[in-house]
Design an enzyme around this catalytic site. Structure first.
Site, mmCIF file in Angstrom:
data_model
loop_
_atom_site.group_PDB
_atom_site.id
_atom_site.type_symbol
_atom_site.label_atom_id
_atom_site.label_comp_id
_atom_site.label_asym_id
_atom_site.label_seq_id
_atom_site.Cartn_x
_atom_site.Cartn_y
_atom_site.Cartn_z
ATOM 1 N N LYS A 1 40.627 43.077 29.662
ATOM 2 C CA LYS A 1 41.980 42.870 29.150
ATOM 3 C C LYS A 1 42.398 44.021 28.245
ATOM 4 C CE LYS A 1 45.762 40.590 28.122
ATOM 5 N NZ LYS A 1 46.825 40.378 29.096
ATOM 6 N N GLN B 1 46.209 35.203 25.007
ATOM 7 C CA GLN B 1 45.131 34.397 25.580
ATOM 8 C C GLN B 1 44.021 34.126 24.569
ATOM 9 O OE1 GLN B 1 44.990 37.185 28.688
ATOM 10 N NE2 GLN B 1 45.720 35.785 30.253
ATOM 11 N N ARG C 1 42.850 31.862 35.884
ATOM 12 C CA ARG C 1 42.605 33.259 35.543
ATOM 13 C C ARG C 1 41.146 33.407 35.091
ATOM 14 N NH1 ARG C 1 41.662 32.575 30.687
ATOM 15 N NH2 ARG C 1 41.093 34.756 30.413
ATOM 16 N N ASP D 1 36.596 42.337 34.012
ATOM 17 C CA ASP D 1 37.213 41.982 35.290
ATOM 18 C C ASP D 1 36.695 42.849 36.430
ATOM 19 O OD1 ASP D 1 39.866 40.019 35.108
ATOM 20 O OD2 ASP D 1 39.228 40.880 33.204
#
Length: 374
Positions: free
Chosen positions: A264, A212, A64, A253
């Protein structure tokens, strides 16, 4: 609240297991991944022998992080070509595995274009496969180099904005070596400040629902001997109110042409808090994350994750009973809203740091100029 003071020594060296690597054993080339779903309890590797295995690894978040997804996508195309799979089909599956991450499609497209050009020019499938692999390796190398330059630009910006030093930085999700060919994006900036003796504290959001921050960022901070404190996401506001945050550093991202930033989920509320409390909100990402073809934040496709990631939690070595393989924390049948990302508008972003320089204030014209210049 877990707290970790700065430490150094042999026990705190960064992991020697890379997040991703290409290997060529006698039985044929493979892509080896550090399974990030198993961290921090154990460092376990996944071996992908075909594109479908890599697609599943991407969807399950075993691999990821925007830059690393681009690298993985490029290697996935090379794996398809070398192993004799249908390259176009594999490329389509890889590029669609996670729709929000711009780098994934960029990496896939780059290796696919190299493969097609070599195949058209030579008609030799082996040469075409070699071209795809060379493109993947080049992207991997370039990302590592970009990480170094982003860290330099970002740490210089921090020193400019916070000349007194002793930076107390809040970060969200994970943006270190686990998402990069190098030392990461936003985390790399914090790490550079730490090495320069300028980082007083790294505040680590746990980052719901997949933790995470707790599982991965805290893991990387500990391995690098950084002073860090883990907090629940909804405790960030009290830190701002107490004047304990000097800057926010996040990755991205996808960055739209107007400077809107998809990161996120939970990043946008931090930007609002930062603006209210007059704290710099800094985004660190390579130019491969900037998508000039996406006009604005409303045009960014937001990935929706399975509801069980919210209604269940996973814990190593604990019996599981939930449909998603976790421990239920909500009544059976509970529906969950679980977007993987949210979008922060450019007016809330103090600066975007790239390997080619810093954009501040964040405008469509400034971002386009930087992309064109590079």
């Amino acid at each position: 609240m877990a707290d970790q003071d700065a430490r150094s020594g042999e026990d705190m060296r960064p992991t020697e297991i890379p997040a991703l690597r290409w290997e060529e054993p006698p039985e044929g080339p493979v892509l080896v991944l550090l399974d990030q779903t198993r961290l921090p309890v154990e460092e376990v590797e996944l071996v992908c022998t075909d594109p479908s295995a890599l697609v599943e690894a991407i969807r399950s978040l075993a691999v990821r992080g925007a830059p690393l997804l681009g690298i993985a996508g490029a290697y996935g195309v090379a794996l398809a070509a070398v192993r004799g799979f249908e390259v176009e089909e594999a490329a389509a599956a890889l590029a669609g595995a996670r729709p929000t991450a711009a780098n994934l499609a960029v990496g896939v497209g780059r290796a696919q274009a190299a493969h097609q050009e070599a195949l058209t020019r030579t008609g030799d499938t082996r040469q075409a496969a070699a071209a795809a692999l060379a493109a993947a390796r080049a992207l991997h190398r370039e990302d590592a180099e970009a990480s170094v330059r982003m860290a330099a630009h970002g740490s210089a910006l921090l020193d400019e904005l916070l000349p007194a030093g002793g930076h107390r930085v809040l970060t969200h999700c994970n943006s270190g070596s686990l998402v990069s060919g190098g030392e990461g994006t936003a985390f790399a900036v914090a790490l550079a400040a730490h090495r320069a003796g300028r980082l007083r504290r790294l505040w680590v959001d746990e980052t719901r629902p997949l933790l995470q921050g707790a599982r991965l960022t805290a893991y990387e901070a500990a391995r690098n001997g950084m002073a860090y404190t883990l907090l629940t996401d909804n405790a960030a506001g009290s830190l701002f109110a107490a004047g304990e945050v000097d800057a926010v550093l996040i990755g991205a991202d996808r960055i739209a042409a107007d400077g809107s930033v998809a990161n996120k989920v939970g990043s946008y509320p931090l930007a609002v808090l930062a603006r209210y409390h007059h704290v710099p909100f800094i985004v660190v990402a390579p130019l491969t994350t900037v998508d000039q073809g996406t006009a604005d934040g409303a045009s960014i496709e937001i990935e929706q994750r399975p509801g069980y990631e919210v209604t269940e939690i996973t814990a190593p070595q604990v019996p599981v009973t939930g449909a998603g393989g976790g421990i239920p924390v909500a009544p059976l049948g509970t529906q969950a809203y679980n977007p993987a990302f949210d979008v922060t508008p450019p007016e809330l972003v103090t600066a975007i740091v790239t390997e080619e320089g810093v954009v501040s204030p964040v405008t469509a014209a400034a971002l386009a100029e930087l992309c064109a210049r590079s």
